[in-house]
Motif scaffolding. Sequence first.
Motif, short mmCIF file in Angstrom:
data_model
loop_
_atom_site.label_atom_id
_atom_site.label_comp_id
_atom_site.label_asym_id
_atom_site.label_seq_id
_atom_site.Cartn_x
_atom_site.Cartn_y
_atom_site.Cartn_z
N LEU A 29 0.87 -1.16 0.00
CA LEU A 29 0.00 0.00 0.00
C LEU A 29 0.91 1.22 0.00
CD1 LEU A 29 -2.70 1.52 0.34
CD2 LEU A 29 -2.47 1.15 2.83
N TYR A 30 0.80 2.06 -1.02
CA TYR A 30 1.68 3.22 -1.15
C TYR A 30 0.92 4.49 -0.79
CZ TYR A 30 4.92 0.14 -3.59
OH TYR A 30 5.77 -0.89 -3.90
N ALA A 31 1.54 5.33 0.05
CA ALA A 31 0.99 6.63 0.41
C ALA A 31 1.75 7.71 -0.35
CB ALA A 31 1.09 6.86 1.91
N LEU A 32 1.02 8.59 -1.01
CA LEU A 32 1.61 9.69 -1.75
C LEU A 32 1.58 10.97 -0.92
CD1 LEU A 32 -0.16 9.04 -5.18
CD2 LEU A 32 2.03 8.15 -4.36
N LYS A 33 2.54 11.86 -1.17
CA LYS A 33 2.64 13.12 -0.42
C LYS A 33 1.71 14.17 -1.03
CE LYS A 33 4.28 16.37 2.29
NZ LYS A 33 5.62 16.98 2.06
N LEU A 34 0.96 14.85 -0.16
CA LEU A 34 0.12 15.97 -0.57
C LEU A 34 0.48 17.18 0.29
CD1 LEU A 34 -3.44 14.30 -0.81
CD2 LEU A 34 -1.90 14.87 -2.71
N GLU A 35 0.16 18.36 -0.24
CA GLU A 35 0.41 19.59 0.52
C GLU A 35 -0.73 19.90 1.48
OE1 GLU A 35 3.29 21.14 0.47
OE2 GLU A 35 3.92 19.56 -0.92
N ALA A 36 -1.90 19.30 1.26
CA ALA A 36 -3.08 19.55 2.08
C ALA A 36 -3.84 18.25 2.24
CB ALA A 36 -3.95 20.62 1.42
N PRO A 37 -4.78 18.18 3.18
CA PRO A 37 -5.57 16.95 3.34
C PRO A 37 -6.22 16.54 2.03
CG PRO A 37 -5.95 18.41 5.20
CD PRO A 37 -5.12 19.18 4.22
N PRO A 38 -6.32 15.24 1.77
CA PRO A 38 -6.84 14.76 0.48
C PRO A 38 -8.30 15.12 0.28
CG PRO A 38 -6.53 12.93 2.03
CD PRO A 38 -5.90 14.12 2.65
N THR A 39 -8.63 15.43 -0.97
CA THR A 39 -10.00 15.71 -1.37
C THR A 39 -10.63 14.45 -1.95
OG1 THR A 39 -9.34 16.33 -3.62
CG2 THR A 39 -9.32 18.07 -1.94
N ASP A 40 -11.92 14.50 -2.26
CA ASP A 40 -12.58 13.36 -2.89
C ASP A 40 -11.91 13.01 -4.21
OD1 ASP A 40 -14.38 13.16 -0.83
OD2 ASP A 40 -16.00 14.22 -1.87
N ALA A 41 -11.50 14.03 -4.95
CA ALA A 41 -10.82 13.78 -6.23
C ALA A 41 -9.48 13.10 -6.01
CB ALA A 41 -10.64 15.09 -6.99
N ASP A 42 -8.76 13.48 -4.98
CA ASP A 42 -7.49 12.83 -4.67
C ASP A 42 -7.71 11.34 -4.37
OD1 ASP A 42 -5.88 15.13 -4.92
OD2 ASP A 42 -6.32 15.72 -2.86
N TRP A 43 -8.71 11.05 -3.56
CA TRP A 43 -8.96 9.64 -3.20
C TRP A 43 -9.30 8.81 -4.43
CZ3 TRP A 43 -6.96 8.03 0.94
CH2 TRP A 43 -6.98 8.76 2.13
N GLU A 44 -10.02 9.37 -5.37
CA GLU A 44 -10.38 8.61 -6.57
C GLU A 44 -9.17 8.31 -7.43
OE1 GLU A 44 -13.31 7.17 -7.15
OE2 GLU A 44 -13.68 7.90 -5.10
N ARG A 45 -8.13 9.13 -7.36
CA ARG A 45 -6.93 8.92 -8.18
C ARG A 45 -5.81 8.21 -7.42
NH1 ARG A 45 -8.10 14.47 -9.80
NH2 ARG A 45 -6.52 15.20 -8.32
N ALA A 46 -6.05 7.88 -6.17
CA ALA A 46 -5.00 7.27 -5.35
C ALA A 46 -4.68 5.86 -5.82
CB ALA A 46 -5.42 7.25 -3.89
N LEU A 47 -3.51 5.37 -5.38
CA LEU A 47 -3.10 4.00 -5.70
C LEU A 47 -3.80 3.02 -4.76
CD1 LEU A 47 0.73 4.62 -6.07
CD2 LEU A 47 -0.90 4.28 -7.92
N PRO A 48 -4.66 2.13 -5.29
CA PRO A 48 -5.40 1.22 -4.40
C PRO A 48 -4.61 -0.04 -4.08
CG PRO A 48 -6.18 0.94 -6.64
CD PRO A 48 -5.12 2.01 -6.69
N ARG A 49 -4.87 -0.58 -2.90
CA ARG A 49 -4.38 -1.90 -2.51
C ARG A 49 -5.58 -2.71 -2.05
NH1 ARG A 49 -1.40 -6.41 -2.78
NH2 ARG A 49 -1.09 -7.41 -0.76
N GLN A 50 -5.85 -3.83 -2.69
CA GLN A 50 -6.95 -4.69 -2.30
C GLN A 50 -6.46 -5.67 -1.23
OE1 GLN A 50 -10.18 -4.40 -3.59
NE2 GLN A 50 -9.32 -2.54 -4.49
N VAL A 51 -6.94 -5.50 -0.01
CA VAL A 51 -6.57 -6.37 1.10
C VAL A 51 -7.71 -7.36 1.31
CG1 VAL A 51 -6.00 -6.52 3.55
CG2 VAL A 51 -5.14 -4.61 2.17
#
Length: 341
Positions: A29-51
Amino acid sequence: MTRLAWWAVLALLMLPAWSGCREIPADRLYALKLEAPPTDADWERALPRQVVVKGGRLHEMRGQVDLSQDTVHTSTPSCHHGGALPDPIRVDMRAFYTDNDLYLRLSWVDATRDDRLRHWRFDGESWHNEGGLEDGFGLLWADRAEFPRFTCAQACHIKDFAVSGAAFHAGHRMRLKDQGPWLDLWHWRADLSARLGFADDRRLDSEGMHPDQPGELFRENSLAALRPELGLAPFAPGDQPQRDGDNRPATGFRPPGSGAPGYLVDAPRGGRADVSAWSRHEAGRWTVILRRALDTGDPHDILFQPGDTEGVAFGLSIMDHTPVDHYASTLEEILVLLPEK
């Protein structure tokens, strides 16, 4: 490919330990760096990990449960011997971090929203307890230096094992085998902790589970629990809540259908309030977003370090309408905070 996705690939390629001819591990599961708390749009583009979590129990009603019990399997076959396995659950996990905080999003299919633990209902004459349970999940975090191949099974142990003829007895308890090491535990509950927007921050060691801040947050909203001289079991017929749904004394008449929570919840303090949570159940799916500081300063909280290629190991359990029989991940799961570009 979106700009965020391109940046994720570039960040992976920049990791020194994964440069050259070595393959980039995909089972992370990879976490990307943002300058501010993630928005809904950020979450939709994030790298998913299926656990994938396995071996729980779907909507089986149980007797009254003591909230001090360990939330482990007592009769399910996921990590013990037993009957046929239920279908696994796939949990979509995504992560970001900022200069100070880690953000995690977990999303999974659950056809029913179970967030009224032991809820009360007034029928116009008296109170009746509806006996419902709640959904939830637990995240165990492990230092990979102490747990090189961590899975949830390392925290699940049998106690009081006994065999007599054809009879078998064993209790199961969440604890570690050896003294010294500990695991960081985040416990989200669809009623008790979601009500105040947090996940209970605890730790696990060879003695069992301990809250980061001593004290009890959850109390039975039961007159029988407050007055044992009544001779009633909490939530049994004849009992009634201490407080109603508006936190007023649950005495006197009120409109039929009025409700009251099964448990009273105190706001967490100190280290127990480190993990905040936002949640919703929509279209047959739970989505929960957690936030915690990268470094809380608590020696019993896991440290999240950007650019650490080893990452932090974790295990995940899902509870579906039960605080006891849960689904659990069986593979080694690892969170890596990618370095800033």
